[in-house]
Design a protein around this motif. Structure first.
Motif, PDB file in Angstrom:
ATOM      1  N   HIS A 110      -2.663   0.463  -8.069  1.00 27.19           N
ATOM      2  CA  HIS A 110      -1.222   1.124  -8.139  1.00 27.19           C
ATOM      3  C   HIS A 110      -1.248   1.632  -9.290  1.00 27.19           C
ATOM      4  O   HIS A 110      -1.654   1.354 -10.202  1.00 27.19           O
ATOM      5  CB  HIS A 110      -0.256   0.128  -7.516  1.00 27.19           C
ATOM      6  CG  HIS A 110      -0.471  -0.071  -6.032  1.00 27.19           C
ATOM      7  ND1 HIS A 110      -0.415   0.866  -4.985  1.00 27.19           N
ATOM      8  CD2 HIS A 110      -0.443  -1.271  -5.370  1.00 27.19           C
ATOM      9  CE1 HIS A 110      -0.376   0.297  -3.808  1.00 27.19           C
ATOM     10  NE2 HIS A 110      -0.932  -0.800  -4.202  1.00 27.19           N
ATOM     11  N   ASP A 153      -4.589   1.703  -0.127  1.00 23.92           N
ATOM     12  CA  ASP A 153      -3.334   2.367  -0.034  1.00 23.92           C
ATOM     13  C   ASP A 153      -3.606   3.597  -1.058  1.00 23.92           C
ATOM     14  O   ASP A 153      -2.631   4.536  -0.772  1.00 23.92           O
ATOM     15  CB  ASP A 153      -2.433   1.465  -1.156  1.00 23.92           C
ATOM     16  CG  ASP A 153      -1.743   0.263  -0.335  1.00 23.92           C
ATOM     17  OD1 ASP A 153      -2.281   0.119   1.074  1.00 23.92           O
ATOM     18  OD2 ASP A 153      -1.253  -0.548  -0.682  1.00 23.92           O
ATOM     19  N   ARG A 154      -4.377   3.753  -1.991  1.00 23.42           N
ATOM     20  CA  ARG A 154      -4.318   5.112  -2.943  1.00 23.42           C
ATOM     21  C   ARG A 154      -5.104   6.103  -2.285  1.00 23.42           C
ATOM     22  O   ARG A 154      -5.266   7.163  -2.634  1.00 23.42           O
ATOM     23  CB  ARG A 154      -4.949   4.947  -4.132  1.00 23.42           C
ATOM     24  CG  ARG A 154      -4.339   3.791  -4.948  1.00 23.42           C
ATOM     25  CD  ARG A 154      -3.889   4.090  -6.195  1.00 23.42           C
ATOM     26  NE  ARG A 154      -3.651   5.723  -6.492  1.00 23.42           N
ATOM     27  CZ  ARG A 154      -3.839   5.995  -7.666  1.00 23.42           C
ATOM     28  NH1 ARG A 154      -3.738   5.713  -8.619  1.00 23.42           N
ATOM     29  NH2 ARG A 154      -3.674   7.328  -7.690  1.00 23.42           N
ATOM     30  N   HIS A 175      -5.273   0.386   7.621  1.00 22.42           N
ATOM     31  CA  HIS A 175      -4.191   1.095   7.976  1.00 22.42           C
ATOM     32  C   HIS A 175      -3.968   1.967   9.325  1.00 22.42           C
ATOM     33  O   HIS A 175      -3.744   2.944   9.682  1.00 22.42           O
ATOM     34  CB  HIS A 175      -3.860   2.385   6.997  1.00 22.42           C
ATOM     35  CG  HIS A 175      -3.590   1.998   5.737  1.00 22.42           C
ATOM     36  ND1 HIS A 175      -2.251   1.652   5.192  1.00 22.42           N
ATOM     37  CD2 HIS A 175      -4.267   1.993   4.315  1.00 22.42           C
ATOM     38  CE1 HIS A 175      -2.191   1.194   3.896  1.00 22.42           C
ATOM     39  NE2 HIS A 175      -3.512   1.456   3.477  1.00 22.42           N
ATOM     40  N   GLY A 190       1.183   6.062   3.553  1.00 23.46           N
ATOM     41  CA  GLY A 190       2.716   6.082   2.748  1.00 23.46           C
ATOM     42  C   GLY A 190       3.389   7.381   3.259  1.00 23.46           C
ATOM     43  O   GLY A 190       3.250   7.832   3.975  1.00 23.46           O
ATOM     44  N   ASP A 191       4.377   7.627   1.991  1.00 25.13           N
ATOM     45  CA  ASP A 191       5.093   8.776   2.524  1.00 25.13           C
ATOM     46  C   ASP A 191       4.377  10.065   1.958  1.00 25.13           C
ATOM     47  O   ASP A 191       4.127  10.355   1.044  1.00 25.13           O
ATOM     48  CB  ASP A 191       6.121   8.514   1.651  1.00 25.13           C
ATOM     49  CG  ASP A 191       7.629   9.622   1.832  1.00 25.13           C
ATOM     50  OD1 ASP A 191       8.100   9.455   2.614  1.00 25.13           O
ATOM     51  OD2 ASP A 191       7.449  10.586   0.809  1.00 25.13           O
ATOM     52  N   GLU A 194       5.973  12.025  -0.805  1.00 24.76           N
ATOM     53  CA  GLU A 194       5.617  11.344  -2.157  1.00 24.76           C
ATOM     54  C   GLU A 194       4.097  11.747  -2.349  1.00 24.76           C
ATOM     55  O   GLU A 194       3.814  12.348  -3.458  1.00 24.76           O
ATOM     56  CB  GLU A 194       5.632  10.311  -2.023  1.00 24.76           C
ATOM     57  CG  GLU A 194       6.656   9.453  -3.093  1.00 24.76           C
ATOM     58  CD  GLU A 194       7.246   8.216  -2.628  1.00 24.76           C
ATOM     59  OE1 GLU A 194       6.164   7.273  -2.743  1.00 24.76           O
ATOM     60  OE2 GLU A 194       8.230   8.109  -2.284  1.00 24.76           O
ATOM     61  N   ARG A 195       3.145  11.630  -1.489  1.00 27.27           N
ATOM     62  CA  ARG A 195       1.745  11.712  -1.840  1.00 27.27           C
ATOM     63  C   ARG A 195       1.332  13.327  -2.056  1.00 27.27           C
ATOM     64  O   ARG A 195       0.509  13.268  -2.883  1.00 27.27           O
ATOM     65  CB  ARG A 195       0.965  11.266  -0.509  1.00 27.27           C
ATOM     66  CG  ARG A 195       1.227   9.920  -0.032  1.00 27.27           C
ATOM     67  CD  ARG A 195       0.831   8.597  -1.118  1.00 27.27           C
ATOM     68  NE  ARG A 195      -0.400   8.735  -1.577  1.00 27.27           N
ATOM     69  CZ  ARG A 195      -1.532   8.342  -1.236  1.00 27.27           C
ATOM     70  NH1 ARG A 195      -1.490   7.595  -0.074  1.00 27.27           N
ATOM     71  NH2 ARG A 195      -2.780   8.214  -1.768  1.00 27.27           N
TER      72      ARG A 195
END
Ligand code: ATP
Ligand code: MG
Length: 444
Positions: A110, A153-154, A175, A190-191, A194-195
């Motif tokens: 992160h 996550d990334r 995921h 994720g959002d 935002e991404r």
């Protein structure tokens, strides 16, 4: 337990066995397998990840194989003699086997590095953190390593965050990517807003994958695109050109282009607007649509497309507009000046490598000469290294409704003819250059 099961972060993944995923080793590139084994023998873990896993699950042929590992770029570099570290934003190692290049990336973490490994880091983890810090100043914050869960996550879409291990032939899914894949759904991790703000190019990737895989975008993934499409104007223009090529040379150009226009992304990518199907299209607009259609068709038949040819088509409308603004007959010089201007304006949106724009310019140049009915022009064109592309473009112009004085047909007959027939056809032409007078239609 296998060693991969001890890897930090892996406990967050759903584990899918071979019986459930059906990926077979024989579909994996031998070079990728050699990289994985090389890293494993050196004591590291390595997984296939990203597009190759996604495509294998879909029964498609991956176009390249990407590997994710807990080895640092410098470690990977040490293991493979024919490897080099590339990338400034994020270091990647390219390992070469013959003509194939395998991309190896270290698990990314992160952004907030201070929080990472906060509970009693192992020696291995401390080493990574130090290493990431030792490059600070030289590299951006992006160059921070992490564990496997953070790496997942990334990544962008859930279907791109599936990891395949040859150790037990298992799939690791962080995921719920496998269910999305089965339901043909493209979902951002994720959002989404935002991404996209973090990296606007992800909007182009969303469109590319939706068109290529015939996936439906999840509503949360789709919703922010129209509103955020303008952010692409600030993305690095060489990267945009790479993406543009992938969007248009991937075999789904027509659908991709429709989506780009639907989300208003074409305004960020191109110097000029396009006319919607059904609106009053003039031949130049129709030529764009035909060129996209033809390139999809070529790819479906296993043929390649020339980026310079596609670019010549995409920029044909502004070139025509430029020419129609001139008084009377225009000269080759004027064509070249306007062509240069059109390319410069487009380069402000997406950098165009000179080797590609030069091909487009040659194709445009040839258009002028291919229309001339005199012996000198004919032999000039026929011997030109871009003759084939120029001729194809001429046919495209005819199909789009432009009046080329029947020269497309003339050239088709000429190429099919034997020596005697060709001589006869040449004899019927004038020996002196004579330009065809063109009727010019002004755009409203
Ligand atoms: P293909 O190679 O078929 O175009 P791909 O998904 O493999 O598709 P790559 O550009 O090769 O795309 O990237 C490999 C993987 O890296 C992706 O699957 C994704 O997990 C991750 N990735 C690439 N670009 C981004 C990005 N902009 N943001 C987040 N993750 C990314
Ligand atoms: Mg890939």
């Amino acid at each position: 337990m296998n060693s991969v099961d001890l890897l930090p972060g892996i406990e967050h993944a759903a584990v899918i066995s071979r019986a459930e995923h059906g990926i077979s080793r024989k579909d994996i590139s031998p070079a990728a397998l050699r990289v994985i084994h090389g890293l494993q023998n050196a004591g590291f873990s390595a997984f296939l990840v990203g597009g190759c896993v996604r495509d294998l699950l879909l029964g498609l042929h991956p176009k390249d194989f990407d590997i994710a590992t807990d080895a640092l770029p410098e470690d990977v570099r040490q293991v493979f003699r024919r490897s080099r570290i590339i990338g400034r934003r994020f270091k990647i190692v390219h390992v070469r086997f013959g003509r194939e290049v395998i991309e190896v990336t270290t698990f990314r973490g992160h952004h907030d590095a201070s929080n990472r490994f906060k509970d009693a880091p192992s020696r291995e983890q401390s080493r990574k953190l130090d290493s990431a810090h030792s490059h600070a100043g030289m590299t951006l914050i992006d160059n921070v390593y992490g564990d496997m869960n953070e790496d997942a996550d990334r990544r962008d879409f859930t279907v791109n965050a599936l990891y395949y291990s040859t150790d037990g032939f298992r799939l690791f899914d962080f995921h719920d990517g496998l269910s999305d894949l089965r339901e043909r759904r493209l979902r951002m991790i994720g959002d989404a807003g935002e991404r996209y703000r973090e990296d606007p190019v992800r909007m182009l990737r969303a469109i590319r994958f939706a068109a290529k895989l015939e996936f439906t975008m999840d509503s949360d993934t789709e919703a922010p695109i129209r509103e955020l499409s303008h952010l692409l104007e600030s993305a690095a223009s060489p990267r945009l050109f790479d993406e543009l090529l992938k969007l248009l040379c991937g075999g789904h150009a027509t659908e991709t282009f429709r989506m780009l226009r639907n989300y208003g992304i074409d305004r960020a990518l191109f110097s000029h607007g396009f006319v919607d199907e059904g609106e009053a299209m003039d031949p130049a607009d129709r030529l764009v649509a035909l060129a996209l259609h033809n390139s999809d068709d070529r790819i479906a038949r296993g043929l390649g497309v020339t980026p310079g040819f596609l670019l010549a088509a995409l920029l044909w409308p502004p070139l025509q507009r430029g020419l129609s603004g001139l008084e009377g007959e225009w000269s080759l010089m004027q064509l070249r000046e306007i062509a240069e201007q059109v390319v410069i304006e487009q380069s402000q949106h997406t950098t165009i490598p000179r080797r590609i724009s030069n091909v487009s310019k040659e194709i445009w140049d040839l258009q002028n000469r291919l229309e001339r009915r005199d012996r000198r022009s004919v032999s000039y064109c026929f011997e030109h290294s871009r003759f084939r592309a120029g001729y194809d473009f001429l046919l495209l112009r005819e199909s789009s409704g432009e009046d080329t004085g029947g020269m497309g047909e003339w050239w088709t007959t000429f190429q099919d003819a034997d020596e005697n027939q060709r001589t006869h056809m040449l004899e019927q032409l004038s020996s002196r250059p004579k330009r065809r007078r063109r009727k010019r239609s002004r755009r409203k």
